[in-house]
Design a protein around this motif. Structure first.
Motif, PDB file in Angstrom:
ATOM      1  N   LEU A   2     -49.574   3.339  -9.787  1.00 32.35           N
ATOM      2  CA  LEU A   2     -49.718   3.204  -8.039  1.00 32.35           C
ATOM      3  C   LEU A   2     -50.727   3.700  -8.092  1.00 32.35           C
ATOM      4  CD1 LEU A   2     -47.139   4.405 -10.164  1.00 32.35           C
ATOM      5  CD2 LEU A   2     -46.528   5.608  -8.470  1.00 32.35           C
ATOM      6  N   GLN A   3     -50.675   3.018  -6.937  1.00 38.89           N
ATOM      7  CA  GLN A   3     -51.781   3.325  -5.360  1.00 38.89           C
ATOM      8  C   GLN A   3     -50.999   2.782  -4.129  1.00 38.89           C
ATOM      9  OE1 GLN A   3     -54.461  -0.255  -6.884  1.00 38.89           O
ATOM     10  NE2 GLN A   3     -55.818   1.469  -6.796  1.00 38.89           N
ATOM     11  N   ALA A  23     -49.946   1.242   2.766  1.00 33.04           N
ATOM     12  CA  ALA A  23     -49.363  -0.453   1.779  1.00 33.04           C
ATOM     13  C   ALA A  23     -49.225   0.482  -0.059  1.00 33.04           C
ATOM     14  CB  ALA A  23     -50.418  -0.746   1.560  1.00 33.04           C
ATOM     15  N   TYR A  24     -48.523   0.432  -0.375  1.00 29.97           N
ATOM     16  CA  TYR A  24     -48.390   0.613  -1.703  1.00 29.97           C
ATOM     17  C   TYR A  24     -48.595  -0.165  -3.298  1.00 29.97           C
ATOM     18  CZ  TYR A  24     -43.331  -0.152  -1.003  1.00 29.97           C
ATOM     19  OH  TYR A  24     -41.980  -1.191  -0.776  1.00 29.97           O
ATOM     20  N   SER A  25     -47.749  -0.251  -4.270  1.00 26.90           N
ATOM     21  CA  SER A  25     -48.731  -1.092  -5.478  1.00 26.90           C
ATOM     22  C   SER A  25     -47.908  -0.054  -6.204  1.00 26.90           C
ATOM     23  CB  SER A  25     -49.718  -1.962  -5.399  1.00 26.90           C
ATOM     24  OG  SER A  25     -50.422  -1.143  -5.417  1.00 26.90           O
ATOM     25  N   GLY A  26     -47.284  -0.708  -7.594  1.00 31.02           N
ATOM     26  CA  GLY A  26     -47.020  -0.134  -8.475  1.00 31.02           C
ATOM     27  C   GLY A  26     -45.556   0.856  -8.922  1.00 31.02           C
ATOM     28  N   THR A  28     -41.620   1.011  -6.560  1.00 26.64           N
ATOM     29  CA  THR A  28     -40.722   0.404  -5.806  1.00 26.64           C
ATOM     30  C   THR A  28     -40.492   1.299  -4.905  1.00 26.64           C
ATOM     31  OG1 THR A  28     -38.508   0.276  -6.644  1.00 26.64           O
ATOM     32  CG2 THR A  28     -40.200  -1.761  -6.439  1.00 26.64           C
ATOM     33  N   ASN A  74     -39.813  -4.126   3.076  1.00 30.90           N
ATOM     34  CA  ASN A  74     -40.167  -4.119   1.521  1.00 30.90           C
ATOM     35  C   ASN A  74     -40.548  -5.206   1.402  1.00 30.90           C
ATOM     36  OD1 ASN A  74     -38.595  -1.581   1.448  1.00 30.90           O
ATOM     37  ND2 ASN A  74     -36.304  -2.660   1.366  1.00 30.90           N
ATOM     38  N   LYS A  76     -43.662  -6.017   2.263  1.00 33.47           N
ATOM     39  CA  LYS A  76     -44.832  -5.966   2.417  1.00 33.47           C
ATOM     40  C   LYS A  76     -45.333  -4.823   2.072  1.00 33.47           C
ATOM     41  CE  LYS A  76     -45.667  -8.169   6.916  1.00 33.47           C
ATOM     42  NZ  LYS A  76     -45.814  -7.776   8.562  1.00 33.47           N
ATOM     43  N   ASN A  77     -44.323  -4.549   1.491  1.00 34.13           N
ATOM     44  CA  ASN A  77     -44.880  -3.507   0.417  1.00 34.13           C
ATOM     45  C   ASN A  77     -45.294  -2.069   1.460  1.00 34.13           C
ATOM     46  OD1 ASN A  77     -43.608  -4.142  -1.592  1.00 34.13           O
ATOM     47  ND2 ASN A  77     -45.126  -3.938  -3.015  1.00 34.13           N
ATOM     48  N   THR A  78     -44.900  -2.140   2.279  1.00 32.66           N
ATOM     49  CA  THR A  78     -45.932  -0.789   3.647  1.00 32.66           C
ATOM     50  C   THR A  78     -44.500   0.068   4.328  1.00 32.66           C
ATOM     51  OG1 THR A  78     -47.215  -2.541   3.893  1.00 32.66           O
ATOM     52  CG2 THR A  78     -47.243  -1.146   5.536  1.00 32.66           C
TER      53      THR A  78
END
Length: 122
Positions: A2-3, A23-26, A28, A74, A76-78
């Motif tokens: 997760l970042q 901005a997130y990743s890893g 939902t 969603n 853009k994961n932002t």
């Protein structure tokens, strides 16, 4: 893993606006909440706003209600924090953070971004 990465901070005059991005990743937002926090020099970290995982709503600190709006994209994961009618007392480093499912106290959050500086000054 997760970042989270914040951006969008800067110098703005009182009464102005800024939009912060997280901005997130890893993960939902189906399973995680995203909170915005801030910390001014010499002060404790405080919660600003939070977006709970899908369907569980948003909340705001009294000091920012009616001026700040949290939202998500969603695709853009932002997650965004739109800040209007900024005041000098909004000056702080702003952080976004993630916690499983529901908005919580700051010590419950497991993942944090690096922060972005917001300065409100004429």
């Amino acid at each position: 893993q997760l970042q989270l990465v914040e951006s969008g901070g800067g110098l703005v005059q009182p009464g102005g606006s800024l939009r912060l991005s997280c901005a997130y990743s890893g993960f939902t937002l189906d399973y995680y909440a995203i909170g915005w926090f801030r910390q001014a020099p010499g002060k404790e970290r405080e919660g600003v706003s939070c977006l709970s995982s899908s369907g569980f709503g948003t909340n705001y600190a009294d000091s920012v209600k009616g001026r700040f709006t949290i939202s998500r994209d969603n695709a853009k994961n932002t997650v965004y924090l739109q800040m209007n009618s900024l005041k000098p007392e909004d000056t702080a480093v702003y952080y976004c953070a993630a916690v499983a499912y529901l908005c919580s106290d700051s010590h419950e959050y497991d993942y944090w971004g690096q922060g972005t500086q917001v300065t409100v000054s004429s």
